[in-house]
Design a protein around this motif. Structure first.
Motif, PDB file in Angstrom:
ATOM      1  N   GLN A 220       0.662  -1.201  -0.101  1.00  0.00           N
ATOM      2  CA  GLN A 220       0.038   0.002   0.000  1.00  0.00           C
ATOM      3  C   GLN A 220       0.813   1.144   0.080  1.00  0.00           C
ATOM      4  N   ALA A 221       2.038   1.168   0.911  1.00  0.00           N
ATOM      5  CA  ALA A 221       2.637   2.431   0.536  1.00  0.00           C
ATOM      6  C   ALA A 221       3.491   2.528  -0.592  1.00  0.00           C
ATOM      7  N   ALA A 222       3.790   1.516  -1.192  1.00  0.00           N
ATOM      8  CA  ALA A 222       4.278   1.550  -2.526  1.00  0.00           C
ATOM      9  C   ALA A 222       3.315   2.226  -3.668  1.00  0.00           C
ATOM     10  N   LEU A 223       2.151   1.694  -3.626  1.00  0.00           N
ATOM     11  CA  LEU A 223       1.084   2.223  -4.363  1.00  0.00           C
ATOM     12  C   LEU A 223       0.872   4.057  -4.077  1.00  0.00           C
ATOM     13  N   LYS A 224       0.989   4.222  -3.005  1.00  0.00           N
ATOM     14  CA  LYS A 224       0.930   5.420  -2.485  1.00  0.00           C
ATOM     15  C   LYS A 224       2.056   6.482  -3.006  1.00  0.00           C
ATOM     16  N   LEU A 225       3.339   5.823  -2.664  1.00  0.00           N
ATOM     17  CA  LEU A 225       4.334   6.607  -3.090  1.00  0.00           C
ATOM     18  C   LEU A 225       4.318   6.908  -4.641  1.00  0.00           C
ATOM     19  N   LEU A 226       3.741   5.919  -5.639  1.00  0.00           N
ATOM     20  CA  LEU A 226       3.506   5.764  -7.109  1.00  0.00           C
ATOM     21  C   LEU A 226       2.282   6.731  -7.406  1.00  0.00           C
ATOM     22  N   ASN A 227       1.428   7.007  -6.557  1.00  0.00           N
ATOM     23  CA  ASN A 227       0.157   7.794  -6.802  1.00  0.00           C
ATOM     24  C   ASN A 227      -0.612   7.096  -7.698  1.00  0.00           C
ATOM     25  N   VAL A 228      -0.912   5.739  -7.515  1.00  0.00           N
ATOM     26  CA  VAL A 228      -1.675   4.890  -8.241  1.00  0.00           C
ATOM     27  C   VAL A 228      -2.371   3.905  -7.332  1.00  0.00           C
ATOM     28  N   ALA A 229      -3.458   3.429  -8.012  1.00  0.00           N
ATOM     29  CA  ALA A 229      -4.578   2.679  -7.297  1.00  0.00           C
ATOM     30  C   ALA A 229      -4.123   1.094  -7.248  1.00  0.00           C
ATOM     31  N   ALA A 230      -4.739   0.387  -6.431  1.00  0.00           N
ATOM     32  CA  ALA A 230      -4.521  -1.205  -6.652  1.00  0.00           C
ATOM     33  C   ALA A 230      -4.944  -1.727  -7.723  1.00  0.00           C
TER      34      ALA A 230
END
Length: 255
Positions: free
Chosen positions: A188-198
């Protein structure tokens, strides 16, 4: 500026088939001039005699630089891999400087490599060593892209290797695996860093990653007078983005 093969082609065509032949010969000659980057009689003489062509080690680093740049920005892992190749070859300080310069020229696509590679067609050991180094560079960022594979196969052809032989040389090179990611929190932290959704499409994730990498890469600070602290900060951010992208890519199962 002169285009020597263009002129020679036009003259040969004129002698063989008058004006239409001259036009055709000139067009074909210009294609060769541009492809081989010939802009003077001196450059043609250098090509014919082998002068001005990169030495073997320099040629390798031209290729590595071209691979590093082939799918976008040159990353820290590419530079580290280039230095690793220098160490593997036991280059001295002067040779390392020439290798670094050759790597930079490769990034700018300013050196023709077809002729120097074809001159190594009968040295299978050297040809295979070059191709193994190229596969290592292509794999160092975690995956081997289509453009990287196309370049290595083309260079292998010029080196007199079959596509099957070139691919076999690459089989021993495993792309660097992304760090283990057992927790959903890290994902989830990686998704947030990339500013993308799952549920974002792989293409959207790649686009977001490349956009962020372009914004934060330390190369953007080159020549700007940025402090060492800012360069280190940009480098750390780039590494975070790379790790996040590797994590998401592995979890989602795309290349």
């Amino acid at each position: 500026m002169y285009w020597p093969v263009t002129l020679l082609g036009a003259l040969a065509g004129l002698a063989l088939a008058s004006i239409p032949g001259a036009l055709l010969g000139g067009v074909l000659g210009q294609v060769l001039d541009r492809r081989l980057k010939l802009d003077s009689w001196a450059s043609l003489r250098a090509l014919m005699t082998g002068q001005g062509l990169p030495a073997r080690d320099e040629l390798l680093f031209v290729l590595l630089g071209r691979l590093a740049k082939s799918e976008g920005r040159v990353l820290d892992v590419h530079i580290r891999q280039a230095r690793s190749e220098m160490q593997r070859l036991h280059l001295d300080e002067a040779e390392q400087r020439r290798a670094i310069e050759a790597f930079g020229r490769g990034k700018e696509d300013s050196v023709g490599v077809r002729i120097p590679l074809r001159r190594l067609r009968h040295d299978a050991t050297q040809a295979q060593a070059i191709l193994r180094s190229c596969w290592r560079m292509a794999a160092v960022d975690g995956y081997i892209g289509l453009r990287e594979r196309e370049l290595i196969l083309l260079w292998g052809k010029w080196l007199g290797q079959t596509p099957a032989d070139v691919e076999a040389l690459g089989e021993s090179v495993e792309p660097r695996k992304a760090p283990a990611m057992p927790s959903s929190g890290a994902y989830q932290a990686a998704l947030k860093l990339l500013n993308v959704a799952a549920d974002s499409e792989p293409a959207a994730i790649k686009q977001a990653y490349r956009r962020l990498l372009s914004q934060h890469h330390p190369d953007k600070l080159a020549g700007s007078g940025a402090s060492p602290a800012r360069v280190r900060e940009a480098t750390d951010k780039t590494r975070e983005l790379q790790s996040a992208y590797d994590l998401v890519r592995q979890r989602r199962g795309f290349r």
